[in-house]
Design an enzyme around this catalytic site. Structure first.
Site, short mmCIF file in Angstrom:
data_model
loop_
_atom_site.label_atom_id
_atom_site.label_comp_id
_atom_site.label_asym_id
_atom_site.label_seq_id
_atom_site.Cartn_x
_atom_site.Cartn_y
_atom_site.Cartn_z
CG ASP A 166 -6.95 -33.11 -39.22
OD1 ASP A 166 -7.90 -32.61 -39.86
OD2 ASP A 166 -5.77 -32.88 -39.50
CG ASP A 194 -4.70 -35.54 -42.03
OD1 ASP A 194 -4.36 -35.94 -43.17
OD2 ASP A 194 -4.11 -34.62 -41.44
CE1 TYR A 197 -4.88 -37.92 -38.24
CE2 TYR A 197 -2.63 -37.14 -37.97
CZ TYR A 197 -3.98 -36.89 -38.19
OH TYR A 197 -4.41 -35.60 -38.38
CG HIS A 316 -6.21 -32.12 -45.07
ND1 HIS A 316 -6.96 -32.59 -44.01
CD2 HIS A 316 -4.93 -32.13 -44.63
CE1 HIS A 316 -6.17 -32.88 -43.00
NE2 HIS A 316 -4.93 -32.60 -43.35
CG HIS A 326 0.03 -27.18 -40.85
ND1 HIS A 326 0.99 -28.09 -41.24
CD2 HIS A 326 -0.67 -27.78 -39.85
CE1 HIS A 326 0.85 -29.21 -40.53
NE2 HIS A 326 -0.14 -29.04 -39.68
CG HIS A 353 -3.12 -29.56 -42.59
ND1 HIS A 353 -2.52 -30.80 -42.51
CD2 HIS A 353 -2.17 -28.72 -43.08
CE1 HIS A 353 -1.26 -30.69 -42.93
NE2 HIS A 353 -1.02 -29.44 -43.28
CB VAL A 354 -4.64 -26.05 -38.15
CG1 VAL A 354 -4.28 -25.40 -36.84
CG2 VAL A 354 -3.81 -25.51 -39.29
CG HIS A 355 -4.00 -31.45 -35.26
ND1 HIS A 355 -2.89 -32.22 -35.08
CD2 HIS A 355 -4.47 -31.74 -36.51
CE1 HIS A 355 -2.69 -32.96 -36.16
NE2 HIS A 355 -3.62 -32.68 -37.04
FE LIG Z 1 -3.21 -32.83 -42.09
#
Ligand SMILES: [Fe+2]
Ligand SMILES: *[C@@H]1O[C@H](CO)[C@@H](O)[C@H](O)[C@H]1NC(C)=O
Ligand SMILES: *[C@@H]1O[C@H](CO)[C@@H](O)[C@H](O)[C@H]1NC(C)=O
Ligand SMILES: *[C@@H]1O[C@H](CO)[C@@H](O)[C@H](O)[C@H]1NC(C)=O
Ligand SMILES: *[C@@H]1O[C@H](CO)[C@@H](O)[C@H](O)[C@H]1NC(C)=O
Length: 468
Positions: A166, A194, A197, A316, A326, A353-355
């Site tokens: 990400d 990711d 962006y 991901h 999520h 996916h989870v930041h």
């Molecule tokens: Fe994502």
């Protein structure tokens, strides 16, 4: 710089020791970092290399199943230019030892954007464990890079992977990339999806794909990044006529999927040193009878742990995630594939996916069926450790809201940006560490010795938990 870093270290250690909370589960670090969102760095910051039609956005990835091939990709902005890459062993000075690999060119349109000339050339039959130079372009705009091939695949071959997810293109992204780049141990990157962006901008401004390519070049032109597609690679924009999912991603980032009998670049496998890496697509069909399902079913029994002891899966969307983001997005894929991962003793599952950053215990939830009511994950020595590392630092900011209490499957979680290092030593041991951006390069905020599930299936002790 050095003295400032030392002060930061001392501060960070004391801070973490004093405010770590032990919940039902593992550790929730309340390390403080700024929570303001970083916007994307402006387009102009990512300047193209000088010279008319100079090759730019150079990136490499593994080009076959075993590491004797490299795919070199680059963009020429104004005209096709030379399609070939010249390469030679770094230990030879004889011009006759220069070789050429010919590539092909792709272009695409996206809404009102027209891409430059995107080149992909595969160099084959390289020697293992050898440094090569390669050159792109001609005349005044010749650019030279280098890479080192991995050692021959084998059970005790040491190898060090970086892990990034990400990433995006903000000043936080830049810190993550710089931090990883300064870590001389990383030999290849496992990228969990990711990328640019671009889709967060009006009409998915595809110039952001170009700037991202320029941004990461300093690392990815010299070591392969192993690509996983995330939701930001979908670029699905039907209201403006863009109805083909993954269009920019598939044009720009090629992977050797045919080598592993896959029918799509979105799922494939490679072997590298002592690791077998399986890449899955969270955003392609994986239900029973689908191409990805059928492929994975054939694929897992092919893994020979006598040859590649370390079995690692990249996808991901995380299956185990205790942050308030999520929720259950990974659940349907977990239901389809988790029992296979336990049966085949996968060592590690890496997701983004989870930041934020999170590491699980070895747990599984495969006893559950719709009638037995057993719905909690249990400790399972045959299960993988799940790592969420969507903390590259993109423009969407950090995920800092945790579910409470911390579930027992969650060993460590923290809302900071960073990267990880997986340092495989031999068939039984690999050292895993996570490095937050605010710390100096050698500092590991979370680490443990991983024990291989096939050769040494004993419990692990994490240094972070011991410290607390
Ligand atoms: Fe994502
Ligand atoms: C694409 O369309 C957008 C919105 O109308 C506009 O702002 C932009 O300048 C256009 N770009 C090109 C290359 O025409
Ligand atoms: C990224 O960080 C490096 C090192 O701090 C700095 O030299 C460089 O200017 C930064 N790049 C951008 C685009 O901000
Ligand atoms: C589901 O659980 C029930 C109750 O324990 C059991 O009778 C049944 O055999 C299980 N079904 C499967 C497919 O495992
Ligand atoms: C494997 O590596 C670990 C960690 O470096 C070491 O303790 C162990 O002795 C090694 N095993 C063998 C068989 O060399």
């Amino acid at each position: 710089m050095t003295s400032k870093r030392t002060v930061v270290h001392v501060f960070v250690s004391v801070f973490i020791l004093s405010i770590i909370k032990l919940c039902n589960g593992g550790v929730t670090s309340s390390y403080y970092r700024k929570l303001e969102y970083s916007t994307d760095l402006p387009l102009e910051v990512f300047t193209p290399p000088p010279g008319y039609n100079a090759p730019e956005q150079v990136h490499i990835t593994q080009g076959d199943q075993t590491g004797r091939a490299v795919i070199v990709s680059w963009v020429t902005p104004s005209k096709p230019g030379s399609k070939s890459v010249r390469y030679w062993r770094a230990d030879t000075h004889n011009k006759q030892h220069k070789h050429k690999a010919h590539g092909h060119i792709k272009t695409y349109k996206y809404y009102n954007y027209t891409s430059g000339y995107i080149h992909h050339a595969t160099i084959r039959n390289l020697e293992y464990n050898t440094k090569y130079f390669y050159e792109l372009g001609t005349g005044h705009v010749t650019r030279r890079f280098s890479f080192t091939t991995p050692p021959k695949v084998g059970p005790d071959v040491p190898y060090t992977f970086g892990i990034i997810g990400d990433l995006g293109q903000t000043s936080d992204s830049n810190q993550t990339l710089e931090h990883y780049h300064s870590n001389k141990k990383g030999q290849a990157v496992l990228f969990v999806g990711d990328l640019s962006y671009a889709d967060n901008h009006p009409f998915h401004d595809n110039r952001k794909w170009d700037t991202w390519g320029r941004f990461i070049e300093k690392n990815v032109a010299y070591q392969p990044w192993i690509w996983t597609a995330g939701n930001h690679e979908l670029d699905f924009l039907p209201e403006h006529g863009e109805t083909v999912p993954f269009k920019p991603y598939k044009h720009r980032y090629h992977v050797p999927y045919k080598e592993s009998k896959s029918t799509s670049p979105l799922w494939y496998s490679i072997k590298r040193a002592s690791a077998y890496i399986i890449v899955l697509s969270s955003y392609s069909a994986y239900g029973k009878y689908t191409p990805q399902y059928e492929w994975l079913q054939e694929e897992l029994p092919k893994v020979n742990r006598e040859e590649t002891p370390w079995l690692i899966v990249l996808t991901h969307t995380p299956w185990y995630n205790s942050l308030n983001y999520h929720y259950m997005e990974g659940e349907s894929m977990r239901v389809m594939f988790e029992s296979w991962f336990v049966q085949h003793k996968v060592d590690l599952v890496l997701a983004g996916h989870v930041h934020a950053y999170e590491r699980s215990e070895r747990i599984s939830n495969i006893v559950y069926n719709i009638t037995d009511g057993l719905c909690a994950p249990v400790m399972d020595p045959s299960a993988p450790i799940y790592i969420t590392i969507g903390d590259g630092g993109n423009m969407e900011g950090i995920a800092n809201s945790f579910t409470e209490p911390q579930p027992s499957y969650s060993a460590y979680r923290e809302a900071s940006f960073g990267h990880s290092i997986l340092d495989i030593k031999n068939r039984t041991h690999a050292h895993y560490s996570w490095h937050r951006n605010q710390d100096g390069e050698p500092v590991a905020a979370d680490s443990l010795w991983l024990h291989n599930r096939y050769w040494y299936p004993y419990a692990e002790t994490s240094t972070t938990t011991t410290m607390a």
